[in-house]
Scaffold this active site. Structure first.
Site, PDB file in Angstrom:
ATOM      1  N   GLY A 190     -12.504  -3.968   2.675  1.00  0.00           N
ATOM      2  CA  GLY A 190     -13.515  -4.909   2.226  1.00  0.00           C
ATOM      3  C   GLY A 190     -14.854  -4.212   2.060  1.00  0.00           C
ATOM      4  N   GLU A 202       0.807  -1.218   0.000  1.00  0.00           N
ATOM      5  CA  GLU A 202       0.000   0.000   0.000  1.00  0.00           C
ATOM      6  C   GLU A 202       0.843   1.273   0.000  1.00  0.00           C
ATOM      7  OE1 GLU A 202      -3.783  -2.045   2.359  1.00  0.00           O
ATOM      8  OE2 GLU A 202      -2.355  -0.810   3.477  1.00  0.00           O
ATOM      9  N   MET A 209      -8.978  -2.088   9.021  1.00  0.00           N
ATOM     10  CA  MET A 209      -8.402  -2.307  10.345  1.00  0.00           C
ATOM     11  C   MET A 209      -7.620  -1.126  10.923  1.00  0.00           C
ATOM     12  SD  MET A 209      -7.187  -6.298   9.804  1.00  0.00           S
ATOM     13  CE  MET A 209      -6.652  -6.501  11.505  1.00  0.00           C
ATOM     14  N   GLU A 210      -7.609   0.036  10.260  1.00  0.00           N
ATOM     15  CA  GLU A 210      -6.777   1.138  10.747  1.00  0.00           C
ATOM     16  C   GLU A 210      -7.418   2.520  10.730  1.00  0.00           C
ATOM     17  OE1 GLU A 210      -4.549  -2.201   9.288  1.00  0.00           O
ATOM     18  OE2 GLU A 210      -5.467  -0.717   7.961  1.00  0.00           O
ATOM     19  N   ASP A 244     -11.711  -6.764  -1.612  1.00  0.00           N
ATOM     20  CA  ASP A 244     -12.525  -7.969  -1.431  1.00  0.00           C
ATOM     21  C   ASP A 244     -13.931  -7.542  -1.031  1.00  0.00           C
ATOM     22  OD1 ASP A 244     -12.816  -8.226   1.719  1.00  0.00           O
ATOM     23  OD2 ASP A 244     -10.747  -7.669   1.302  1.00  0.00           O
ATOM     24  N   ILE A 297     -12.367  -9.041   8.023  1.00  0.00           N
ATOM     25  CA  ILE A 297     -13.750  -9.483   7.821  1.00  0.00           C
ATOM     26  C   ILE A 297     -13.761 -10.470   6.662  1.00  0.00           C
ATOM     27  CG2 ILE A 297     -16.135  -8.763   7.469  1.00  0.00           C
ATOM     28  CD1 ILE A 297     -14.725  -7.813  10.093  1.00  0.00           C
TER      29      ILE A 297
END
EC number: 3.2.2.9
Length: 228
Positions: free
Chosen positions: A77, A11, A172-173, A196, A151
């Protein structure tokens, strides 16, 4: 100075390769890449995955380098059915999906003594939308939710949508970055590419499409920095 944060090597690698006059600085096991991008002074870091890692990295970045704003890039996601792999989501606000202090009168997702949601900078949102429109990406704006779990099952996805029906994407961040920026009174924006669909195939899809998502999210940040 513009601060840029991504959790994973994929990333940040594309943006790192574009930085000129590159200086590499190590602070408390966090690597920072300082230089110029489109004649703007930037500081880029790979924070590591999860809320604690990114809160530490964001705090170090702000304290050490004193940026004027923070951009978070990376993947997410999809929770909204209108989003597909490679599409772009720009946060207008972010929240935790795994915080629960309702026993003390707080909203689900709210950390005590903190806002229930953290609102991204409106000017940066508009600039990001302009950058997206210039490239004709498929993009949405809305709520992004964060937690310390990938997830990867339909059950996880359904639980989040039940509790946060407006949520467009999960990762997650982002909310930990936003909370840190809130503490320092610093404007921020979250731009994520969908890797995803946050379902039973998410792990396989994520691995297959992470590079595509990284390219898309890096292009958005690159275009955004041009306009700031």
């Amino acid at each position: 100075m513009i601060g840029i944060i991504g959790a994973m090597e994929e990333e940040v690698a594309i943006l790192k390769d574009k930085i000129v006059n590159l200086e590499i600085i190590n602070v408390a096991h966090v690597v920072f890449y300082k230089g110029r991008l489109h004649d703007k002074e930037v500081i880029l870091t790979q924070s590591g995955i999860g809320k604690v890692n990114v809160a530490i990295s964001t705090t170090l970045l702000i304290n050490r380098f004193h940026p004027d704003l923070i951009i978070n890039t990376g993947s997410a996601g999809a929770l909204d059915k209108s989003l597909g792999v490679g599409d772009i989501i720009v946060s207008d606000m972010v929240a935790y999906h795994d915080a629960d202090a309702r026993a003390f009168g707080y909203q689900l997702g709210q950390i005590p003594q903190m806002p229930a949601q953290f609102v991204a900078d409106s000017h940066l949102i508009e600039l990001a939308k302009e950058a997206i429109n210039d490239q004709k990406w498929v993009a949405k704006s809305g709520l992004i939710v964060s937690g310390d779990s990938f997830i990867g099952t339909a059950e996880q996805r359904a639980d989040i949508k039940t509790n946060f029906p407006q949520a467009m994407a999960a990762e997650m961040e982002a909310t930990a970055i936003a909370q840190t920026c809130y503490q320092f009174n610093l404007p921020f924006i979250i731009t994520r590419a969908i890797s995803d669909l946050a379902d039973g195939d998410a792990g396989i899809t994520f691995e297959a499409f992470l590079e595509k998502a990284a390219i898309a999210s890096s292009q958005i940040v690159d275009r955004l920095i041009k306009t700031i």
